[in-house]
Design an enzyme around this catalytic site. Sequence first.
Site, PDB file in Angstrom:
ATOM      1  N   PHE A 239       0.837  -1.202   0.000  1.00 25.22           N
ATOM      2  CA  PHE A 239       0.000   0.000   0.000  1.00 25.22           C
ATOM      3  C   PHE A 239       0.867   1.244   0.000  1.00 25.22           C
ATOM      4  O   PHE A 239       2.094   1.171   0.134  1.00 25.22           O
ATOM      5  CB  PHE A 239      -0.975  -0.011   1.183  1.00 25.22           C
ATOM      6  CG  PHE A 239      -0.342   0.088   2.547  1.00 25.22           C
ATOM      7  CD1 PHE A 239       0.136  -1.034   3.205  1.00 25.22           C
ATOM      8  CD2 PHE A 239      -0.230   1.323   3.182  1.00 25.22           C
ATOM      9  CE1 PHE A 239       0.707  -0.937   4.473  1.00 25.22           C
ATOM     10  CE2 PHE A 239       0.329   1.433   4.451  1.00 25.22           C
ATOM     11  CZ  PHE A 239       0.811   0.296   5.097  1.00 25.22           C
TER      12      PHE A 239
ATOM     13  N   THR B 127       9.790  -2.183   1.447  1.00 25.32           N
ATOM     14  CA  THR B 127       8.466  -2.161   0.821  1.00 25.32           C
ATOM     15  C   THR B 127       7.412  -1.831   1.871  1.00 25.32           C
ATOM     16  O   THR B 127       7.591  -2.124   3.051  1.00 25.32           O
ATOM     17  CB  THR B 127       8.119  -3.543   0.226  1.00 25.32           C
ATOM     18  OG1 THR B 127       7.952  -4.479   1.306  1.00 25.32           O
ATOM     19  CG2 THR B 127       9.209  -4.048  -0.711  1.00 25.32           C
ATOM     20  N   LYS B 128       6.315  -1.254   1.412  1.00 22.42           N
ATOM     21  CA  LYS B 128       5.186  -1.028   2.314  1.00 22.42           C
ATOM     22  C   LYS B 128       4.242  -2.214   2.166  1.00 22.42           C
ATOM     23  O   LYS B 128       3.162  -2.120   1.583  1.00 22.42           O
ATOM     24  CB  LYS B 128       4.476   0.277   1.959  1.00 22.42           C
ATOM     25  CG  LYS B 128       5.102   1.481   2.651  1.00 22.42           C
ATOM     26  CD  LYS B 128       4.329   2.756   2.411  1.00 22.42           C
ATOM     27  CE  LYS B 128       3.162   2.940   3.343  1.00 22.42           C
ATOM     28  NZ  LYS B 128       3.498   3.236   4.731  1.00 22.42           N
ATOM     29  N   THR B 129       4.725  -3.356   2.666  1.00 15.66           N
ATOM     30  CA  THR B 129       3.940  -4.583   2.600  1.00 15.66           C
ATOM     31  C   THR B 129       2.986  -4.638   3.793  1.00 15.66           C
ATOM     32  O   THR B 129       3.403  -4.366   4.926  1.00 15.66           O
ATOM     33  CB  THR B 129       4.897  -5.788   2.612  1.00 15.66           C
ATOM     34  OG1 THR B 129       5.678  -5.735   1.423  1.00 15.66           O
ATOM     35  CG2 THR B 129       4.155  -7.111   2.680  1.00 15.66           C
TER      36      THR B 129
ATOM     37  N   TYR C 244       3.433  -4.542   8.771  1.00 15.69           N
ATOM     38  CA  TYR C 244       2.924  -3.604   9.761  1.00 15.69           C
ATOM     39  C   TYR C 244       2.434  -4.242  11.052  1.00 15.69           C
ATOM     40  O   TYR C 244       2.139  -3.530  12.008  1.00 15.69           O
ATOM     41  CB  TYR C 244       1.878  -2.686   9.111  1.00 15.69           C
ATOM     42  CG  TYR C 244       2.608  -1.622   8.309  1.00 15.69           C
ATOM     43  CD1 TYR C 244       2.968  -0.420   8.884  1.00 15.69           C
ATOM     44  CD2 TYR C 244       3.051  -1.888   7.020  1.00 15.69           C
ATOM     45  CE1 TYR C 244       3.709   0.512   8.195  1.00 15.69           C
ATOM     46  CE2 TYR C 244       3.797  -0.966   6.312  1.00 15.69           C
ATOM     47  CZ  TYR C 244       4.125   0.241   6.909  1.00 15.69           C
ATOM     48  OH  TYR C 244       4.881   1.159   6.227  1.00 15.69           O
TER      49      TYR C 244
END
Length: 305
Positions: free
Chosen positions: A36, A158-160, A164
């Site tokens: 995202f 990465t914004k995996t 999170y």
Amino acid sequence: MVEKAKKIWLDGKFVDWDAASVHILTHTLHYGLGVFEGIRCYLCADGRSAIFRLREHVDRLFEGAHVMFLNIPFTREEILGGILETLRVNGQKAGYIRPLVFIGDGAMGLHPQNNQVRVAIVTWPWGAYLGEEGLAKGIRAKVSSHIRHHVNIMMTKTKTCGNYVNSILAKLEVTKDGYDEAIMLDTEGYVCEASGENIFIVRHGRMKTPPLTSILPGITRDSVMTIARDQGFVVEEQRFSRDELYMADEVFFTGTAAEITPVREVDRRTIGQGQPGPVTRKLQEVFFQVVKGSRPEYQQWLTYV
Ligand code: PMP
């Protein structure tokens, strides 16, 4: 609560906010493989709206998807256009933009097989992530016992989505202890980043931020380094330890959501004078002028809606 907008862009079409639902067997919901972005749009001084560093955010989304074997069924231009259209359709002059690439329902199990790779773009108004008061006066942070991912456990650049969980654990831990934000150490014990922000320290007028080794390459971090150097500050990308953090004259976080948030206390040690220092204040001042279009030399970072 997120304030509803009119429409959500889902797989290339606009759907009503309340109709944008997915099946419970959506693969990403179970296993966390998705990517995202978090992007901000600002109302400029001249009344227009501008998205800050849109191209870089879309590039990071696609790079993350590439790392995660997610074949986005749209081009970068289509996603870029979709973001602009979503803001226009919703009549939103300022706010937050969340593109999400996720794996749809179909097969279950860890191999996503041929499940559809889906894309949503959602926009909503969002004020200061760590509060207006935090932005003005500084926040209290605590080093979390949850350390940042090892580079061979998660793909930290990465914004995996699944990355999170680590951030949420850290955030919940410190907020339950009464702090505003969690600082995370890397697997070797050096200061790494915050749960959703990059970190900078200032000591004797020089700025330091951890190198990109195991952190998210923040777009705000990059912008702040550029602005700081243009302002004549020395910025080093260098690892530092926890005691260096405590001894800093100033500490601040950078992020799309958090913008430039001063940190006035870490682990019950007052930072500097316990209020935002001169370097942090100067960078905040210039940063907000930049994002609101009042600095012609950084116009290339703005995409007008
Ligand atoms: N680190 C993490 C873990 C984040 O989630 C974010 C927010 N995207 C950042 C740093 C800051 O990145 P950016 O400035 O690109 O928003």
